[in-house]
Design a protein around this motif. Structure first.
Motif, PDB file in Angstrom:
ATOM      1  N   LEU A 182       0.828  -1.205   0.000  1.00  0.00           N
ATOM      2  CA  LEU A 182       0.000   0.000   0.000  1.00  0.00           C
ATOM      3  C   LEU A 182       0.865   1.259   0.000  1.00  0.00           C
ATOM      4  O   LEU A 182       0.548   2.237  -0.698  1.00  0.00           O
ATOM      5  N   TYR A 183       1.952   1.244   0.777  1.00  0.00           N
ATOM      6  CA  TYR A 183       2.851   2.400   0.785  1.00  0.00           C
ATOM      7  C   TYR A 183       3.486   2.597  -0.596  1.00  0.00           C
ATOM      8  O   TYR A 183       3.638   3.725  -1.074  1.00  0.00           O
ATOM      9  N   LYS A 217      -5.325  12.530  -5.965  1.00  0.00           N
ATOM     10  CA  LYS A 217      -5.295  12.869  -4.541  1.00  0.00           C
ATOM     11  C   LYS A 217      -6.118  11.863  -3.739  1.00  0.00           C
ATOM     12  O   LYS A 217      -5.680  11.383  -2.683  1.00  0.00           O
ATOM     13  N   ASP A 218      -7.302  11.539  -4.222  1.00  0.00           N
ATOM     14  CA  ASP A 218      -8.154  10.557  -3.545  1.00  0.00           C
ATOM     15  C   ASP A 218      -7.478   9.192  -3.495  1.00  0.00           C
ATOM     16  O   ASP A 218      -7.579   8.473  -2.496  1.00  0.00           O
ATOM     17  N   ALA A 219      -6.776   8.834  -4.575  1.00  0.00           N
ATOM     18  CA  ALA A 219      -6.087   7.539  -4.603  1.00  0.00           C
ATOM     19  C   ALA A 219      -5.010   7.469  -3.537  1.00  0.00           C
ATOM     20  O   ALA A 219      -4.883   6.456  -2.829  1.00  0.00           O
ATOM     21  N   LEU A 234      -3.173   5.360   1.798  1.00  0.00           N
ATOM     22  CA  LEU A 234      -2.597   5.626   3.115  1.00  0.00           C
ATOM     23  C   LEU A 234      -3.581   5.281   4.235  1.00  0.00           C
ATOM     24  O   LEU A 234      -3.181   4.751   5.286  1.00  0.00           O
ATOM     25  N   ALA A 235      -4.859   5.560   4.019  1.00  0.00           N
ATOM     26  CA  ALA A 235      -5.866   5.211   5.033  1.00  0.00           C
ATOM     27  C   ALA A 235      -5.955   3.703   5.189  1.00  0.00           C
ATOM     28  O   ALA A 235      -6.063   3.183   6.319  1.00  0.00           O
ATOM     29  N   ASP A 236      -5.896   2.969   4.080  1.00  0.00           N
ATOM     30  CA  ASP A 236      -5.915   1.508   4.155  1.00  0.00           C
ATOM     31  C   ASP A 236      -4.699   0.986   4.915  1.00  0.00           C
ATOM     32  O   ASP A 236      -4.806   0.034   5.707  1.00  0.00           O
ATOM     33  N   ALA A 237      -3.535   1.587   4.658  1.00  0.00           N
ATOM     34  CA  ALA A 237      -2.323   1.166   5.372  1.00  0.00           C
ATOM     35  C   ALA A 237      -2.460   1.417   6.869  1.00  0.00           C
ATOM     36  O   ALA A 237      -2.087   0.568   7.693  1.00  0.00           O
TER      37      ALA A 237
END
Length: 356
Positions: free
Chosen positions: A61-62, A188-190, A195-198
């Protein structure tokens, strides 16, 4: 028959929903079905991920967030270019409008003067003139003035046509700018989603497991053994020229500053933002993204690296650092990891570029 009517009277009547009531009922029914589906899916979900699987997913994800960050940086740069182009067209159109208005005013004044003097027949004006030679000279001048008026009229027409074309181009650029801004928001949303998922995955680990993950991530990106603060002495390998030395000095000065996606200094950086800022301090302008920076200079082999060279990683050229010699670079690794020194061997090498 009466009994049948009585039974029918006792049987409760079913009311059918219509209008808004029917829509609300349908919405509630669909929501209930969706909730049941989600709960059923949760019941059939995969078993809880192991810490190792969580860490692998977070790493991925990062990396995906960094890819999206570079796409965001590119979209931001394209949006800024479209905005500058639109501003330039608007300025040019404003200047064209001023010139057109001035030309129209001059043409109007000439036409008004001509109207005022057009009531006397030329033959009569010649007969009344006390100096026929002076009249003929004046008549010749007026003929020339008429030619100038025709030229001025044609000039006004040309300016009006040019202005219409400019305004059409500005409208086109406005549409381009709107598309660029939509693209920017999408990237930007991607980044935010990745980052939120991580963060959500990391939250499933215990404190000890998160600490282990951070230590292993540090090691993978040049951790405790090679991490340095701003007081770290410079390497023994000399930069090849003054500008490269300035870029390296800037990168050393950025050690310890936080990684922030989309940032290019002075308080925080992402990977390409750091290299751009370092070379900007040396008086050289680099493009904003990794995949454009790799083409901003002369390609060099890994064996030919000298301090100041840009070093790139991963097959998609999604990460960049500034080489400082001795197999080391300074780079902005990822969210949560500040600018640091790291060995270039820790990531898949994709190429290098010499800026100056």
């Amino acid at each position: 028959m009466a009994a049948h009517r009585e039974a029918a009277h006792r049987k409760p009547r079913q009311r059918l929903f219509t209008g808004p009531a029917a829509r609300r009922a349908a919405t509630l029914a669909l929501a209930g079905a969706a909730a049941a589906t989600v709960l059923d899916g949760a019941a059939q979900a995969d078993p809880r991920l192991t810490p190792a699987q969580v860490e692998a997913k977070v790493d991925r994800l990062y990396h995906d967030a960094e890819v999206a960050t570079e796409e965001y940086n590119g979209a931001k740069e394209r949006s800024a270019e479209a905005e500058r182009s639109l501003d330039a067209l608007r300025d040019e159109a404003a200047r064209g409008t001023e010139r057109l208005n001035a030309a129209r005013d001059a043409l109007g004044a000439f036409a008004a003067a001509q109207y005022r003097s057009a009531g006397i027949d030329p033959a009569v004006r010649l007969a009344l003139s006390s100096d026929p030679d002076q009249y003929l000279e004046r008549a010749s001048f007026e003929d020339r003035a008429g030619d100038r008026q025709a030229g001025a009229l044609n000039g006004v027409r040309r300016q009006a046509a040019d202005l219409a074309r400019l305004r059409a181009r500005a409208q086109g650029e406005l549409a381009v700018l709107a598309a660029r801004r939509a693209d920017l928001e999408q990237h930007k949303d991607a980044v935010r989603t990745k980052l939120a998922d991580a963060r959500r995955l990391l939250a499933t680990l215990t404190a000890a497991q998160r600490a282990d993950y951070e230590r292993s991530a540090d090691a993978a990106h040049g951790g405790s053994g090679v991490r340095a603060d701003r007081g770290t002495p410079r390497g023994s390998v000399a930069a090849p020229n003054a500008r490269a030395a300035q870029a390296v000095a800037f990168a050393y000065g950025a050690l310890g500053k936080p990684y922030v996606w989309g940032a290019s200094g002075p308080a925080s950086f992402d990977c390409s933002g750091l290299t751009q800022a370092a070379w900007r301090a040396a008086g050289i302008s680099l493009p904003r993204t990794t995949y454009t920076q790799i083409n901003a200079g002369r390609r060099v082999a890994r064996s030919e690296l000298v301090p100041g060279d840009l070093v790139f990683f991963y097959s998609g050229v999604t990460h960049v650092g500034l080489y400082i010699g001795g197999g080391q670079m300074i780079h902005a690794p990822r969210p949560g990891a500040p600018v640091r020194i790291a060995p270039i061997s820790q990531m898949p090498f994709a190429g290098a570029t010499r800026v100056a």
